[in-house]
Motif scaffolding. Structure first.
Motif, PDB file in Angstrom:
ATOM      1  N   LYS B  23     -11.299  16.406 -45.310  1.00 17.02           N
ATOM      2  CA  LYS B  23     -10.722  16.996 -44.091  1.00 17.02           C
ATOM      3  C   LYS B  23     -10.871  16.073 -42.880  1.00 17.02           C
ATOM      4  O   LYS B  23     -11.895  15.433 -42.699  1.00 17.02           O
ATOM      5  CB  LYS B  23     -11.412  18.335 -43.779  1.00 17.02           C
ATOM      6  N   GLU B  24      -9.830  16.074 -42.063  1.00 10.49           N
ATOM      7  CA  GLU B  24      -9.823  15.258 -40.854  1.00 10.49           C
ATOM      8  C   GLU B  24     -10.568  15.971 -39.722  1.00 10.49           C
ATOM      9  O   GLU B  24     -10.457  17.200 -39.577  1.00 10.49           O
ATOM     10  CB  GLU B  24      -8.384  15.012 -40.397  1.00 10.49           C
ATOM     11  N   VAL B  25     -11.297  15.212 -38.920  1.00 14.68           N
ATOM     12  CA  VAL B  25     -12.017  15.776 -37.777  1.00 14.68           C
ATOM     13  C   VAL B  25     -11.749  14.937 -36.535  1.00 14.68           C
ATOM     14  O   VAL B  25     -11.757  13.704 -36.607  1.00 14.68           O
ATOM     15  CB  VAL B  25     -13.549  15.766 -37.990  1.00 14.68           C
ATOM     16  N   SER B  26     -11.521  15.598 -35.402  1.00 14.47           N
ATOM     17  CA  SER B  26     -11.371  14.825 -34.164  1.00 14.47           C
ATOM     18  C   SER B  26     -12.183  15.417 -33.013  1.00 14.47           C
ATOM     19  O   SER B  26     -12.238  14.861 -31.928  1.00 14.47           O
ATOM     20  CB  SER B  26      -9.896  14.746 -33.760  1.00 14.47           C
ATOM     21  N   SER B  27     -12.809  16.576 -33.256  1.00  9.89           N
ATOM     22  CA  SER B  27     -13.573  17.198 -32.165  1.00  9.89           C
ATOM     23  C   SER B  27     -14.841  17.845 -32.706  1.00  9.89           C
ATOM     24  O   SER B  27     -14.948  18.114 -33.904  1.00  9.89           O
ATOM     25  CB  SER B  27     -12.721  18.255 -31.468  1.00  9.89           C
ATOM     26  N   GLY B  28     -15.774  18.067 -31.781  1.00 10.81           N
ATOM     27  CA  GLY B  28     -17.039  18.634 -32.227  1.00 10.81           C
ATOM     28  C   GLY B  28     -17.688  19.514 -31.176  1.00 10.81           C
ATOM     29  O   GLY B  28     -17.266  19.562 -30.009  1.00 10.81           O
ATOM     30  N   TYR B  29     -18.736  20.220 -31.616  1.00  2.00           N
ATOM     31  CA  TYR B  29     -19.490  21.084 -30.712  1.00  2.00           C
ATOM     32  C   TYR B  29     -20.950  21.038 -31.123  1.00  2.00           C
ATOM     33  O   TYR B  29     -21.252  20.921 -32.315  1.00  2.00           O
ATOM     34  CB  TYR B  29     -18.968  22.529 -30.797  1.00  2.00           C
ATOM     35  N   VAL B  30     -21.839  21.084 -30.133  1.00  2.00           N
ATOM     36  CA  VAL B  30     -23.264  21.104 -30.473  1.00  2.00           C
ATOM     37  C   VAL B  30     -23.949  22.255 -29.750  1.00  2.00           C
ATOM     38  O   VAL B  30     -23.797  22.423 -28.542  1.00  2.00           O
ATOM     39  CB  VAL B  30     -23.961  19.748 -30.164  1.00  2.00           C
ATOM     40  N   SER B  31     -24.633  23.094 -30.519  1.00  2.00           N
ATOM     41  CA  SER B  31     -25.373  24.224 -29.953  1.00  2.00           C
ATOM     42  C   SER B  31     -26.218  24.853 -31.047  1.00  2.00           C
ATOM     43  O   SER B  31     -25.875  24.797 -32.225  1.00  2.00           O
ATOM     44  CB  SER B  31     -24.402  25.272 -29.403  1.00  2.00           C
ATOM     45  N   ASP B  32     -27.340  25.447 -30.634  1.00  2.00           N
ATOM     46  CA  ASP B  32     -28.194  26.144 -31.589  1.00  2.00           C
ATOM     47  C   ASP B  32     -28.172  27.652 -31.381  1.00  2.00           C
ATOM     48  O   ASP B  32     -28.822  28.390 -32.113  1.00  2.00           O
ATOM     49  CB  ASP B  32     -29.640  25.642 -31.471  1.00  2.00           C
ATOM     50  N   LEU B  33     -27.429  28.070 -30.358  1.00  2.00           N
ATOM     51  CA  LEU B  33     -27.339  29.513 -30.094  1.00  2.00           C
ATOM     52  C   LEU B  33     -26.032  30.014 -30.710  1.00  2.00           C
ATOM     53  O   LEU B  33     -24.943  29.629 -30.281  1.00  2.00           O
ATOM     54  CB  LEU B  33     -27.376  29.753 -28.584  1.00  2.00           C
ATOM     55  N   LEU B  34     -26.144  30.838 -31.737  1.00  2.00           N
ATOM     56  CA  LEU B  34     -24.956  31.194 -32.515  1.00  2.00           C
ATOM     57  C   LEU B  34     -23.899  31.917 -31.689  1.00  2.00           C
ATOM     58  O   LEU B  34     -22.705  31.687 -31.879  1.00  2.00           O
ATOM     59  CB  LEU B  34     -25.355  32.024 -33.739  1.00  2.00           C
ATOM     60  N   SER B  35     -24.323  32.762 -30.767  1.00  2.00           N
ATOM     61  CA  SER B  35     -23.335  33.485 -29.952  1.00  2.00           C
ATOM     62  C   SER B  35     -22.566  32.507 -29.064  1.00  2.00           C
ATOM     63  O   SER B  35     -21.371  32.700 -28.789  1.00  2.00           O
ATOM     64  CB  SER B  35     -24.004  34.562 -29.101  1.00  2.00           C
ATOM     65  N   ASP B  36     -23.223  31.448 -28.640  1.00  4.49           N
ATOM     66  CA  ASP B  36     -22.563  30.416 -27.839  1.00  4.49           C
ATOM     67  C   ASP B  36     -21.509  29.694 -28.678  1.00  4.49           C
ATOM     68  O   ASP B  36     -20.398  29.434 -28.206  1.00  4.49           O
ATOM     69  CB  ASP B  36     -23.620  29.431 -27.326  1.00  4.49           C
ATOM     70  N   VAL B  37     -21.850  29.395 -29.918  1.00  8.00           N
ATOM     71  CA  VAL B  37     -20.884  28.735 -30.816  1.00  8.00           C
ATOM     72  C   VAL B  37     -19.683  29.655 -31.045  1.00  8.00           C
ATOM     73  O   VAL B  37     -18.536  29.224 -31.007  1.00  8.00           O
ATOM     74  CB  VAL B  37     -21.555  28.362 -32.160  1.00  8.00           C
ATOM     75  N   MET B  38     -19.977  30.946 -31.236  1.00  6.43           N
ATOM     76  CA  MET B  38     -18.880  31.897 -31.437  1.00  6.43           C
ATOM     77  C   MET B  38     -17.965  31.939 -30.226  1.00  6.43           C
ATOM     78  O   MET B  38     -16.749  32.068 -30.352  1.00  6.43           O
ATOM     79  CB  MET B  38     -19.445  33.286 -31.737  1.00  6.43           C
ATOM     80  N   ALA B  39     -18.563  31.817 -29.052  1.00  8.00           N
ATOM     81  CA  ALA B  39     -17.762  31.918 -27.829  1.00  8.00           C
ATOM     82  C   ALA B  39     -17.028  30.618 -27.511  1.00  8.00           C
ATOM     83  O   ALA B  39     -15.913  30.649 -26.994  1.00  8.00           O
ATOM     84  CB  ALA B  39     -18.660  32.308 -26.656  1.00  8.00           C
ATOM     85  N   ASN B  40     -17.628  29.483 -27.816  1.00  9.59           N
ATOM     86  CA  ASN B  40     -17.108  28.220 -27.266  1.00  9.59           C
ATOM     87  C   ASN B  40     -16.640  27.147 -28.243  1.00  9.59           C
ATOM     88  O   ASN B  40     -15.949  26.214 -27.822  1.00  9.59           O
ATOM     89  CB  ASN B  40     -18.159  27.611 -26.337  1.00  9.59           C
TER      90      ASN B  40
END
Lengths: 186, 114
Positions: B23-40
């Protein structure tokens, strides 16, 4: 701290530093009511109101004025980050009770972690302390009292390798009865 | 850039859903708070976290995240592995701390733009 079992370990170590000879750890998983309760009750030296406020303030520090580390403020934060409730009740000369109530299914609630290993570490590390562990999960209960076990063992210490091996098997089989397997991380 | 290429370049150890590494990837996110990942986080992101609980797979699946990098030499729980395999979410392990992982991803052109 990655899971709740590590917080429990930390808080119980606080209790022992405060001179506790008896520590109760009560875990209540009430999944149908979406509630997880963790209670830690000790008979240590306890704290007056001023000391309690200090114990919960992460910035009021230096080891000389502070008996406990960051354990309590961190546990409180872990609790409040998922809309839980944290209660501290303490009386000088009597002991301290900590109660944390979590919404069971909240996405930010830390997993319980490996409670079997945590309990074993506490027993082996502090064989002369009375540790009472109670774990209720949707109506089923497992409890263990090291005072009772010590009475049966008479002169054999709780951290004798044979005893530890037995305790390990016993604790994990009892937790399995509750539906928690050895790598239980919920 | 594919997950496979990223893994080779920064020395990640792929653990499951190996057939999804193309799979191709061009963007990422870093966080350890799951609700934050769900939101952002957004669909298609590569997610960098220190969390190892099976909830990370649930969040990744919900947000259509293409892969999870677990940092700091941490090992995912057994249930996490099983769920990740079932949900076809590759887990990639790194010995590096998060700052290093994210820095290297950024140098490779993976951005965090929302």
């Amino acid at each position: 701290m990655q899971d709740l079992s590590l917080h429990i370990l930390d808080i119980v170590e606080n209790s022992l530093t405060a001179g506790a000879k008896k520590v109760e750890i009560r875990i209540g998983e009430d999944i149908s009511q979406d509630r997880l309760t963790i209670e830690i009750i000790d008979d240590g030296q306890g704290m007056d109101a001023e000391m309690q406020a200090k114990a919960l303030d992460p910035f009021f520090t230096t080891k000389t004025t502070r008996r406990v580390g960051l354990g309590l403020p961190l546990f409180k934060e872990t609790c409040e980050i998922c809309q839980g409730h944290f209660l501290l009740e303490s009386h000088p000369g009597k002991g301290t009770k900590i109660k944390a109530i979590f919404p069971y299914a909240h996405i930010d609630r830390k997993p319980l972690g490996n409670l079997g290993e945590t309990l074993l570490a506490l027993i082996v590390g502090h064989p002369d302390v009375d540790i009472y562990y109670e774990h209720k999960r949707d109506g089923i209960k497992f409890s263990l009292d090291t005072k009772e076990i010590r009475a049966i063992l008479e002169d054999v210490p709780l951290n004798d390798p044979g005893v530890v091996s037995f305790l390990r098997t016993y604790i994990f089989s009892q937790l399995a009865e509750l539906g928690l397997d050895k790598e239980y991380i919920i | 850039m594919t997950l496979q290429q990223i893994a080779e370049k920064i020395g990640l150890k792929p653990l499951c859903a190996l057939d999804m590494l193309s799979k191709e990837v061009s963007s990422g996110y870093v966080s350890d708070l799951l609700s934050d990942v769900m939101a952002n986080a957004k669909a298609g992101d590569l997610w960098v976290t220190m969390q190892t609980h099976q909830n990370i797979v649930a969040v990744a699946s919900l947000k259509e995240i293409v892969g999870i990098i677990i940092i700091g030499g941490r090992e995912p729980d057994r249930q996490t592995l099983l769920k990740a395999e079932a949900e076809k979410i590759p887990l990639l392990l790194s010995e590096l701390p998060a700052f290093e992982v994210v820095g290297r991803l950024y140098q490779m052109g993976i951005s965090g733009k929302r």
